[in-house]
Enzyme design. Structure first.
Site, PDB file in Angstrom:
ATOM      1  N   ARG A 237     -34.184 -21.293   5.891  1.00  0.00           N
ATOM      2  CA  ARG A 237     -32.855 -21.537   5.324  1.00  0.00           C
ATOM      3  C   ARG A 237     -32.036 -20.243   5.364  1.00  0.00           C
ATOM      4  O   ARG A 237     -30.830 -20.265   5.575  1.00  0.00           O
ATOM      5  CB  ARG A 237     -32.963 -22.064   3.885  1.00  0.00           C
ATOM      6  CG  ARG A 237     -31.616 -22.113   3.182  1.00  0.00           C
ATOM      7  CD  ARG A 237     -31.551 -23.019   1.963  1.00  0.00           C
ATOM      8  NE  ARG A 237     -32.738 -23.037   1.146  1.00  0.00           N
ATOM      9  CZ  ARG A 237     -33.118 -22.055   0.323  1.00  0.00           C
ATOM     10  NH1 ARG A 237     -32.409 -20.955   0.184  1.00  0.00           N
ATOM     11  NH2 ARG A 237     -34.239 -22.172  -0.380  1.00  0.00           N
TER      12      ARG A 237
ATOM     13  N   TYR B  52      -7.834 -33.418   8.757  1.00  0.00           N
ATOM     14  CA  TYR B  52      -8.948 -34.340   8.959  1.00  0.00           C
ATOM     15  C   TYR B  52      -9.188 -35.156   7.677  1.00  0.00           C
ATOM     16  O   TYR B  52      -9.236 -34.580   6.578  1.00  0.00           O
ATOM     17  CB  TYR B  52     -10.190 -33.523   9.331  1.00  0.00           C
ATOM     18  CG  TYR B  52     -11.440 -34.324   9.481  1.00  0.00           C
ATOM     19  CD1 TYR B  52     -11.587 -35.211  10.542  1.00  0.00           C
ATOM     20  CD2 TYR B  52     -12.484 -34.208   8.574  1.00  0.00           C
ATOM     21  CE1 TYR B  52     -12.743 -35.959  10.685  1.00  0.00           C
ATOM     22  CE2 TYR B  52     -13.644 -34.946   8.720  1.00  0.00           C
ATOM     23  CZ  TYR B  52     -13.761 -35.816   9.779  1.00  0.00           C
ATOM     24  OH  TYR B  52     -14.904 -36.558   9.916  1.00  0.00           O
TER      25      TYR B  52
ATOM     26  N   ASP C  18      -8.915 -24.473  10.582  1.00  0.00           N
ATOM     27  CA  ASP C  18      -9.842 -25.387  11.240  1.00  0.00           C
ATOM     28  C   ASP C  18      -9.435 -25.445  12.711  1.00  0.00           C
ATOM     29  O   ASP C  18      -8.407 -26.017  13.063  1.00  0.00           O
ATOM     30  CB  ASP C  18      -9.759 -26.766  10.567  1.00  0.00           C
ATOM     31  CG  ASP C  18     -10.740 -27.771  11.158  1.00  0.00           C
ATOM     32  OD1 ASP C  18     -11.115 -27.626  12.331  1.00  0.00           O
ATOM     33  OD2 ASP C  18     -11.102 -28.729  10.446  1.00  0.00           O
TER      34      ASP C  18
ATOM     35  N   LYS D 222     -17.810 -31.501  17.672  1.00  0.00           N
ATOM     36  CA  LYS D 222     -16.775 -31.922  18.606  1.00  0.00           C
ATOM     37  C   LYS D 222     -16.878 -31.106  19.899  1.00  0.00           C
ATOM     38  O   LYS D 222     -17.880 -31.155  20.559  1.00  0.00           O
ATOM     39  CB  LYS D 222     -15.410 -31.805  17.925  1.00  0.00           C
ATOM     40  CG  LYS D 222     -15.399 -32.361  16.477  1.00  0.00           C
ATOM     41  CD  LYS D 222     -15.643 -33.840  16.388  1.00  0.00           C
ATOM     42  CE  LYS D 222     -15.916 -34.343  14.968  1.00  0.00           C
ATOM     43  NZ  LYS D 222     -14.960 -33.922  13.949  1.00  0.00           N
TER      44      LYS D 222
HETATM   45  C1  LIG Z   1     -14.866 -33.893  12.562  1.00  0.00           C
HETATM   46  C2  LIG Z   1     -13.970 -32.902  11.937  1.00  0.00           C
HETATM   47  C3  LIG Z   1     -14.327 -32.251  10.756  1.00  0.00           C
HETATM   48  C4  LIG Z   1     -15.591 -32.577   9.992  1.00  0.00           C
HETATM   49  O1  LIG Z   1     -16.727 -32.206  10.715  1.00  0.00           O
HETATM   50  P1  LIG Z   1     -18.133 -32.987  10.612  1.00  0.00           P
HETATM   51  O2  LIG Z   1     -18.978 -32.234  11.574  1.00  0.00           O
HETATM   52  O3  LIG Z   1     -17.893 -34.401  10.991  1.00  0.00           O
HETATM   53  O4  LIG Z   1     -18.578 -32.873   9.204  1.00  0.00           O
HETATM   54  C5  LIG Z   1     -13.459 -31.294  10.254  1.00  0.00           C
HETATM   55  N1  LIG Z   1     -12.300 -31.009  10.876  1.00  0.00           N
HETATM   56  C6  LIG Z   1     -11.923 -31.623  12.017  1.00  0.00           C
HETATM   57  C7  LIG Z   1     -10.627 -31.267  12.648  1.00  0.00           C
HETATM   58  C8  LIG Z   1     -12.744 -32.585  12.581  1.00  0.00           C
HETATM   59  O5  LIG Z   1     -12.346 -33.219  13.696  1.00  0.00           O
END
Ligand SMILES: *Cc1c(COP(=O)(O)O)cnc(C)c1O
Length: 392
Positions: free
Chosen positions: A51, A108, A179, A204
């Site tokens: 961890r 998101y 983000d 993604k």
């Molecule tokens: C998918 C997504 C998230 C969340 O991520 P997870 O891996 O699904 O928890 C946050 N911000 C954006 C822009 C996303 O597309």
């Protein structure tokens, strides 16, 4: 970082990587272990428990740190998490009850849910604003502790002026987290624009193959890094080791994937604009995008995310999505395969309908993650789906 001046295309393959010392293995081994033998009490090789530290995870963290730090000239640091949502939560955990967060308003859906239903319970206060409409001074009042933004946003692909927001945030003593999931470090590096933290859902584009859920927080601020690293270990939302390895493997092709995503997206946008069934198309590199000039200044490219509004009601949009065959009807984005979805009914369903209307997520809004298939097949698929959705 060994080669801070290299290009992102090179760093995607070599950044933070070196052959494994005992065997020379070019790819890091999967250190599938929870614990590490100690020679004597407290005497170890820097690894005690997975961890806290794991060599495979560290290779992933080094790769992403080097990409987000490309051209910055100072060391960058990265902490990997079990999902983008866990990475988002780690940033919120830097704050304490009563602190004010200013967040973009079409973020998101899962981030919106986390802010309004988890962290408000713990006393954080959130103010949601459209950064593309009001000035940084109006958006960020004195006393703000964190500015949270996505640029481009999801799903309306609005672009925010990261440098201007960072300057204002720092003037009032706030930190800025961006983000960067949609743009990726190939096309936008927020740390160089003044952001303090970069967050990714590596689920993604970074992993890129729709087979892993993961997230990261990146920073060039050593003190913030120590705090995030403490939270990574103390809260423990760490990724599994195979997922780290798969994501690291995916990142090797990030630059070539992004280029193809973008090439295909541009062609699809041009085609959609010629269709009478389509009311409007959103793509920041398109001249009709409201923040096209800012996008060009701030980003070196965009990639494969597009949104478009169909004329007609929710039922027509549902028929359209259901009729697509090459575009898979699914949430998520950023994989090699093309995906399509209806934000109002899927990814953004957790946002109340009235708020959705206010921020412009219409029922006919379709979001597409344009993949790296042959573009002619993608356009043929959309054409067939339009005919199915709008008979006659
Ligand atoms: C998918 C997504 C998230 C969340 O991520 P997870 O891996 O699904 O928890 C946050 N911000 C954006 C822009 C996303 O597309």
């Amino acid at each position: 970082m060994k080669h801070p001046t290299q290009h992102p295309e090179t760093l995607a393959i070599h950044g933070g990587q070196s052959p494994e010392p005992t065997t020379g293995a070019v790819m890091p081994p999967v250190f599938q272990t929870s614990t590490y033998a100690q020679e004597a009490v407290g005497q170890h090789k820097g690894y005690e428990y997975s961890r806290t530290q794991n060599p495979t995870r560290e290779k992933l963290e080094a790769a992403i740190a080097s990409l987000e730090g490309a051209g910055l000239g100072v060391p960058t640091f990265c902490c990997a998490f079990g999902s983008g949502s866990a990475a988002t939560a780690a940033v919120q955990h830097l704050l304490k009850a009563g602190d004010l967060v200013v967040s973009g308003d079409d973020i998101y859906g899962g981030s919106y849910r986390q802010f309004t239903r988890v962290f408000t319970q713990l006393g954080l206060r959130y103010r949601f604003v459209d950064f593309s409409r009001i000035s940084a001074e109006e958006a960020i009042p004195e006393g703000t502790k964190l500015v949270w933004l996505e640029s481009p946003t999801n799903p309306l692909l609005k672009v925010s002026d990261i440098a201007a927001l960072a300057a204002r945030a720092h003037a009032v003593g706030a930190i800025v987290a961006v983000d960067n999931t949609f743009a990726t470090p190939i096309y936008q590096r927020p740390l160089a624009l003044g952001a303090d933290l970069v967050v990714h859902s590596t689920t993604k584009y970074l992993n890129g193959h729709s087979d892993v859920v993961g997230g990261v927080v990146v920073t060039a601020n050593p003190a913030l890094y120590e705090r995030i690293k403490f939270l990574q270990n103390a809260i423990g939302a760490v990724p599994g080791i195979w997922d780290c390895w798969l994501t690291l493997r995916g990142i090797k092709t990030l630059a070539v994937r992004m280029a193809r995503h973008q090439e295909n997206a541009r062609a699809v946008v041009a085609w959609l604009k010629s269709r009478p069934e389509v009311a409007r198309v959103w793509y920041p590199l398109d001249e009709t995008h409201p923040q096209h000039a800012l996008a060009q200044r701030q980003m070196s490219g965009f990639g494969g995310m597009i949104s478009f509004e169909l004329k007609g009601d929710l039922a027509a949009a549902e028929r359209f999505c259901a009729a697509c065959e090459v575009f898979t009807l699914a949430e998520s984005l950023g994989g090699v395969e093309s995906l399509i979805e209806l934000p109002a009914a899927m990814t953004h369903a957790s946002i109340p309908p009235q708020v959705r209307q206010e921020i412009g997520i219409a029922d006919g809004l379709v979001r597409a993650s344009v993949g790296i298939e042959h573009v002619d097949d993608l356009i043929a698929d959309l054409e067939r789906a339009l005919r199915a959705a709008f008979p006659g």
